[in-house]
Structures are given as structure tokens and as C-alpha cells.
Design an enzyme around this catalytic site. Structure first.
Site, PDB file in Angstrom:
ATOM      1  N   PRO A   1       0.785  -1.237   0.000  1.00  0.00           N
ATOM      2  CA  PRO A   1       0.000   0.000   0.000  1.00  0.00           C
ATOM      3  C   PRO A   1       0.820   1.292   0.000  1.00  0.00           C
ATOM      4  CG  PRO A   1      -0.058  -1.051   2.152  1.00  0.00           C
ATOM      5  CD  PRO A   1       0.715  -1.961   1.273  1.00  0.00           C
TER       6      PRO A   1
ATOM      7  N   ASP B   1       2.895   1.907 -11.480  1.00  0.00           N
ATOM      8  CA  ASP B   1       1.650   2.677 -11.381  1.00  0.00           C
ATOM      9  C   ASP B   1       1.831   3.896 -10.493  1.00  0.00           C
ATOM     10  OD1 ASP B   1       0.177   0.945 -12.845  1.00  0.00           O
ATOM     11  OD2 ASP B   1      -0.720  -0.097 -11.140  1.00  0.00           O
TER      12      ASP B   1
ATOM     13  N   LYS C   1      -2.062   5.179 -13.440  1.00  0.00           N
ATOM     14  CA  LYS C   1      -3.479   5.399 -13.720  1.00  0.00           C
ATOM     15  C   LYS C   1      -4.032   6.153 -12.548  1.00  0.00           C
ATOM     16  CE  LYS C   1      -4.809   1.186 -16.015  1.00  0.00           C
ATOM     17  NZ  LYS C   1      -4.366   0.047 -15.257  1.00  0.00           N
TER      18      LYS C   1
ATOM     19  N   GLY D   1       0.481  -1.180  -7.228  1.00  0.00           N
ATOM     20  CA  GLY D   1       0.143  -0.878  -5.843  1.00  0.00           C
ATOM     21  C   GLY D   1      -0.619  -2.037  -5.218  1.00  0.00           C
ATOM     22  N   GLY D   2      -0.397  -2.265  -3.928  1.00  0.00           N
ATOM     23  CA  GLY D   2      -1.142  -3.299  -3.208  1.00  0.00           C
ATOM     24  C   GLY D   2      -0.846  -4.683  -3.739  1.00  0.00           C
ATOM     25  N   ASP D   3      -1.901  -5.411  -4.034  1.00  0.00           N
ATOM     26  CA  ASP D   3      -1.777  -6.763  -4.582  1.00  0.00           C
ATOM     27  C   ASP D   3      -2.208  -6.718  -6.054  1.00  0.00           C
ATOM     28  OD1 ASP D   3      -1.920  -9.942  -3.592  1.00  0.00           O
ATOM     29  OD2 ASP D   3      -3.070  -9.454  -5.385  1.00  0.00           O
TER      30      ASP D   3
ATOM     31  N   ILE E   1      -5.823  -7.821  -6.844  1.00  0.00           N
ATOM     32  CA  ILE E   1      -6.989  -7.204  -6.203  1.00  0.00           C
ATOM     33  C   ILE E   1      -7.193  -5.839  -6.848  1.00  0.00           C
ATOM     34  CG2 ILE E   1      -7.982  -6.345  -4.046  1.00  0.00           C
ATOM     35  CD1 ILE E   1      -6.530  -8.606  -2.614  1.00  0.00           C
TER      36      ILE E   1
ATOM     37  N   THR F   1      -2.566  -5.818   0.331  1.00  0.00           N
ATOM     38  CA  THR F   1      -3.566  -4.979  -0.323  1.00  0.00           C
ATOM     39  C   THR F   1      -3.905  -3.762   0.545  1.00  0.00           C
ATOM     40  OG1 THR F   1      -5.655  -5.039  -1.500  1.00  0.00           O
ATOM     41  CG2 THR F   1      -5.570  -6.224   0.601  1.00  0.00           C
ATOM     42  N   ALA F   2      -4.416  -2.710  -0.097  1.00  0.00           N
ATOM     43  CA  ALA F   2      -4.682  -1.453   0.612  1.00  0.00           C
ATOM     44  C   ALA F   2      -5.576  -1.669   1.831  1.00  0.00           C
ATOM     45  CB  ALA F   2      -5.312  -0.451  -0.342  1.00  0.00           C
TER      46      ALA F   2
ATOM     47  N   MET G   1     -11.463   2.618  -4.700  1.00  0.00           N
ATOM     48  CA  MET G   1     -11.801   3.576  -5.769  1.00  0.00           C
ATOM     49  C   MET G   1     -13.181   4.186  -5.545  1.00  0.00           C
ATOM     50  SD  MET G   1     -10.464   1.225  -8.938  1.00  0.00           S
ATOM     51  CE  MET G   1     -11.050  -0.305  -8.247  1.00  0.00           C
TER      52      MET G   1
HETATM   53  N1  SAH Z   1      -4.230  -3.443  -6.239  1.00  0.00           N
HETATM   54  C1  SAH Z   1      -4.480  -2.416  -5.258  1.00  0.00           C
HETATM   55  C2  SAH Z   1      -5.755  -1.658  -5.511  1.00  0.00           C
HETATM   56  C3  SAH Z   1      -5.764  -0.870  -6.791  1.00  0.00           C
HETATM   57  S1  SAH Z   1      -7.284  -0.004  -7.018  1.00  0.00           S
HETATM   58  C4  SAH Z   1      -4.459  -3.047  -3.874  1.00  0.00           C
HETATM   59  O1  SAH Z   1      -4.474  -4.271  -3.744  1.00  0.00           O
HETATM   60  O2  SAH Z   1      -4.436  -2.292  -2.897  1.00  0.00           O
HETATM   61  C5  SAH Z   1      -6.848   1.599  -6.478  1.00  0.00           C
HETATM   62  C6  SAH Z   1      -7.549   1.925  -5.186  1.00  0.00           C
HETATM   63  O3  SAH Z   1      -6.896   1.288  -4.106  1.00  0.00           O
HETATM   64  C7  SAH Z   1      -7.513   3.390  -4.834  1.00  0.00           C
HETATM   65  O4  SAH Z   1      -8.527   4.112  -5.497  1.00  0.00           O
HETATM   66  C8  SAH Z   1      -7.765   3.349  -3.353  1.00  0.00           C
HETATM   67  O5  SAH Z   1      -9.110   3.136  -3.089  1.00  0.00           O
HETATM   68  C9  SAH Z   1      -7.029   2.081  -2.959  1.00  0.00           C
HETATM   69  N2  SAH Z   1      -5.673   2.342  -2.428  1.00  0.00           N
HETATM   70  C10 SAH Z   1      -4.522   1.906  -2.914  1.00  0.00           C
HETATM   71  N3  SAH Z   1      -3.487   2.304  -2.142  1.00  0.00           N
HETATM   72  C11 SAH Z   1      -4.027   3.003  -1.133  1.00  0.00           C
HETATM   73  C12 SAH Z   1      -3.500   3.673  -0.006  1.00  0.00           C
HETATM   74  N4  SAH Z   1      -2.193   3.696   0.271  1.00  0.00           N
HETATM   75  N5  SAH Z   1      -4.364   4.295   0.832  1.00  0.00           N
HETATM   76  C13 SAH Z   1      -5.679   4.277   0.614  1.00  0.00           C
HETATM   77  N6  SAH Z   1      -6.240   3.668  -0.444  1.00  0.00           N
HETATM   78  C14 SAH Z   1      -5.426   3.034  -1.310  1.00  0.00           C
END
Ligand code: SAH
Length: 375
Positions: free
Chosen positions: A142, A165, A187, A218-220, A223, A248-249, A300
Site C-alpha cells: 500500500p 503505477d 493510472k 500498488g497493493g496486490d 486485487i 492490499t490497501a 476507488m
Molecule cells: N491493487 C491495489 C488496488 C488498486 S485499485 C491493492 O491491492 O491495494 C486503487 C484503489 O486502491 C484506490 O482508489 C484506493 O481506493 C485504494 N488504495 C490503494 N493504495 C491506497 C493507499 N495507500 N491508501 C488508501 N487507499 C489506497
């Protein structure tokens, strides 16, 4: 960690190994992060196989074999490619590459010292063999670089090219080695920098030029990360790929904002939903999302806050259900807003919270330390 094997011919007189040993010393001094060994084709130990086995046993992710004073047409022809292939099969986790540099004069030794690590300026295995390199879809977590997996950190530090990203923090890209080709494909909601098809095509093009490409997300990646689409496109293009999961976030945000996502008294179910607006609305199973005893996390969802609030209440979720909106979770800039279902869209606007932020709805959402229950 990466390694270099300086491969010499070998001779009955050990003095012949002198130049190679000298280069090894230079490399060890100049590049302390590299493991450097010598190996010989004949007469002297260790053999190439012994050196590779030793370095692979030490967990090296990549070994560059650098021929020194060897003729490409002679020494490196008869049986040599087969030996390399056999080693590659024996150590599939270790990328074994043959460097193009062969020293043929004493002054080349100095050049080898600078270039033997087969960094970006020498042609990669991919470009010489015509085979595509491997593309890794890597979850960057995250935001906080310390939430990377060890595997993600290793691949980032070894990549020839990285496509990232906008959700990937700078602290994470700082792990790339100098010379890595770094491409932004970010994006942002309704501001797609590159269409997905173009990103897929770019990954394929990079894999033609490089042995190892990291697609950092970002994140996973699986997901709401379009990881599935990118994997399909790579496989259709005949490009080998691998995937590294990330935090994931939702996990990062709950942990750093201080509430659990599940709790045996308050939430026995956890739903991750997209709040992305399509044609002005969100197409979700609202009756299911409004059921009690669960936590619903909207990714999102900032632009759709009003609709999320209205729809959940319309389907029976109480107006005072706790809601957290967490922006830039796990980064120094993290900002968490604790509110309730009926009020959070207004509070969010007042606070000027912009994406990326997560919306978490459910009884688990309490400011740190407020949630109690029997052990
Ligand atoms: N693959 C990512 C999600 C991508 S979709 C994951 O697993 O986390 C993008 C959305 O993820 C953003 O609009 C927001 O809602 C969330 N997000 C990602 N990183 C974040 C963060 N550090 N803090 C808060 N929301 C986050």
C-alpha cells in the site's frame, strides 16, 4: 544478491590465473554488493559447474558468467552452450547469463571491472538469444516500503526494466539499481495515463529487450489491479511471467488506522468491492452489502461516496454505522477520517479528501483502542 563468475581458460602454471584474480579483486572492491568468483575451463579448479553450484547454494538470484581471454568461436563453442543449459536446468531459480564481454588485452581488464556486472549497457541475454525475458507482476503493497515482501524487494533491485503505477511510492522505486529503465504507466481515476492495451504492448516490447521486467503495482496485483488481464496478454504473446502478491490497501489501511477488518463479535465476513463509477453508477449487489455483521471495503470509491451512503442505507444499513475513510494509508501522509454512514460523504467533502482513499464500512471501524469484546 547477484554474482559474477570470471571464467578463464586455466593453465598448468598457476601464475596464469593472476589477471583473473586481479579482476576479481577489483570487482570485489568496486562492487561490494556483488559476489565474485573465478572458474576455469581446464587444468585449474574450480570448474564452471563447481562455481555455479557454490553460488547457487548461497542463494544468488543471478549469475553472470564473464569470459576473460576466451575466444567466442573456440572455447565458448564446443559443448559450452550445453553446459550452460544443463546448469540452467539444474538451478531454475537462478538466472544464469553469459556476458558478451571477453577480455582480449590487458587494458580490457579495466573495462571488465566496470562492465562485468553486465548492467544495462551490455546486451542482455534476451536480446542476444531472441527469447523474450520474464515479466514479473509484483505487488508493491500500500505504500510504506517496509511492507514490501522480500521477494518483491529482490526482484525490484534486480530488474532491467520497471513499469510502475501511480500508487507505487518513491521509496520503493529507490530500490532499483542504477541503470534500470523505469517507465511510468500510472493510472488515476478518470485520468488513465496509458490505456491497458498499450501497457500490455509495452510489457511485451520490454520483454524483448530485457531478461527481467518488473511490472510494479500498488497493493496486490490480483486485487483490483488488472493483474489477470496483464497475465493473459503476456501469455498470449508467449512471454513467461510470474506473480508476487502484495499487501492490499485494505490490510494496510486497517492496520495503520488501528482497527481490525474482521472481529468475531462484529464482522464474520469481509467484502472487498469496487466503488468505481461506470456510466454514473455502481453496479453492485447492494442488498448483500447492506447485511449486518460484515465489513465492506470500497476501493476507488471516493467519487461515489454519496451513492455508497445512500444505497447502503436504502437497503437497511443503519445511518449510524461507523465508516472510516483512509487516504494514503501507510504513508507519512496518511489521513484517516472516522465518521458514520449518513455523514461521511459530507465530512469527506469538507475535509477535501481526494483519491487514493479507501472507504471502510462496518462495526469494526472505531478509532484505535475503542473496540472491545470478550477474548
Ligand atoms: N491493487 C491495489 C488496488 C488498486 S485499485 C491493492 O491491492 O491495494 C486503487 C484503489 O486502491 C484506490 O482508489 C484506493 O481506493 C485504494 N488504495 C490503494 N493504495 C491506497 C493507499 N495507500 N491508501 C488508501 N487507499 C489506497
Amino acid at each position: 544478491m547477484n554474482a559474477v563468475i570470471l571464467l578463464g581458460h586455466g593453465a598448468r602454471d598457476p601464475a596464469w590465473a593472476g589477471p583473473l584474480v586481479k579482476v576479481r579483486e577489483i570487482l570485489a572492491r568496486e562492487r561490494p554488493s556483488l559476489a565474485v568468483e573465478t572458474a576455469f575451463l581446464t587444468f585449474m579448479p574450480p570448474t564452471l559447474e563447481e562455481a555455479v553450484s557454490m553460488l547457487a547454494g548461497r542463494g544468488m538470484a543471478r549469475i553472470d558468467v564473464v569470459p576473460v581471454f576466451l575466444a567466442q568461436g573456440g572455447h565458448l563453442k564446443n559443448g559450452f552452450p550445453e553446459r550452460l543449459d544443463a546448469l540452467r536446468r539444474r538451478y531454475p531459480d537462478c538466472a544464469l547469463r553469459l556476458a558478451a564481454v571477453a577480455g582480449e588485452a590487458p587494458e580490457v581488464i579495466a573495462a571488465i571491472a566496470a562492465h562485468a556486472a553486465v548492467q544495462a549497457d551490455t546486451p542482455s541475454e534476451a536480446s542476444r538469444t531472441g527469447l523474450p525475458g520474464k515479466v514479473w507482476l509484483v505487488g508493491a503493497g500500500p505504500g510504506d516500503p517496509e511492507l514490501l515482501t522480500l521477494k518483491a524487494a529482490r526482484l525490484i533491485s534486480q530488474a532491467d526494466a520497471i513499469v510502475y503505477d501511480h500508487l507505487v511510492g518513491e521509496g520503493i522505486l529507490a530500490l532499483a539499481r542504477p541503470g534500470t529503465e523505469i517507465v511510468y504507466a500510472g493510472k488515476e481515476a478518470s485520468r488513465h495515463t496509458l490505456p491497458q492495451a498499450q501497457i500490455n504492448a509495452m510489457l511485451a516490447a520490454l520483454a524483448k529487450r530485457h531478461s527481467m521486467v518488473v511490472r510494479l503495482k500498488g497493493g496486490d496485483p490480483f486485487i483490483f489491479g488488472r493483474g489477470g488481464e496483464e497475465l493473459e496478454a503476456l501469455s498470449a504473446a508467449g512471454i513467461p511471467s510470474g506473480i508476487v502478491p502484495g499487501i492490499t490497501a485494505a490490510s494496510g489501511c486497517a492496520a495503520y488506522a488501528g482497527f481490525p477488518l474482521t472481529h468475531r463479535d462484529h464482522a464474520r465476513m469481509l467484502t472487498l468491492a469496487t466503488g468505481h463509477l461506470k456510466n454514473g453508477g455502481i453496479d453492485l449487489d447492494w442488498p448483500a452489502l447492506a447485511r449486518p455483521c460484515q465489513t465492506v471495503v470500497f476501493y476507488m470509491g471516493v467519487a461515489a461516496a454519496g451513492e455508497i451512503s445512500r444505497r447502503l442505507m436504502a437497503h437497511g444499513l443503519p445511518a449510524d454505522t461507523p465508516v472510516a475513510v483512509v487516504r494514503q494509508a501507510t504513508l507519512n501522509t496518511q489521513n484517516a477520517l472516522f465518521s458514520r454512514l449518513d455523514e461521511f460523504p459530507m465530512r469527506l467533502r469538507e475535509a477535501g479528501i481526494a483519491p487514493p482513499a479507501l472507504i471502510v464500512v462496518g462495526e469494526v471501524v472505531r478509532p484505535r483502542g475503542e473496540l472491545h469484546g470478550p477474548d
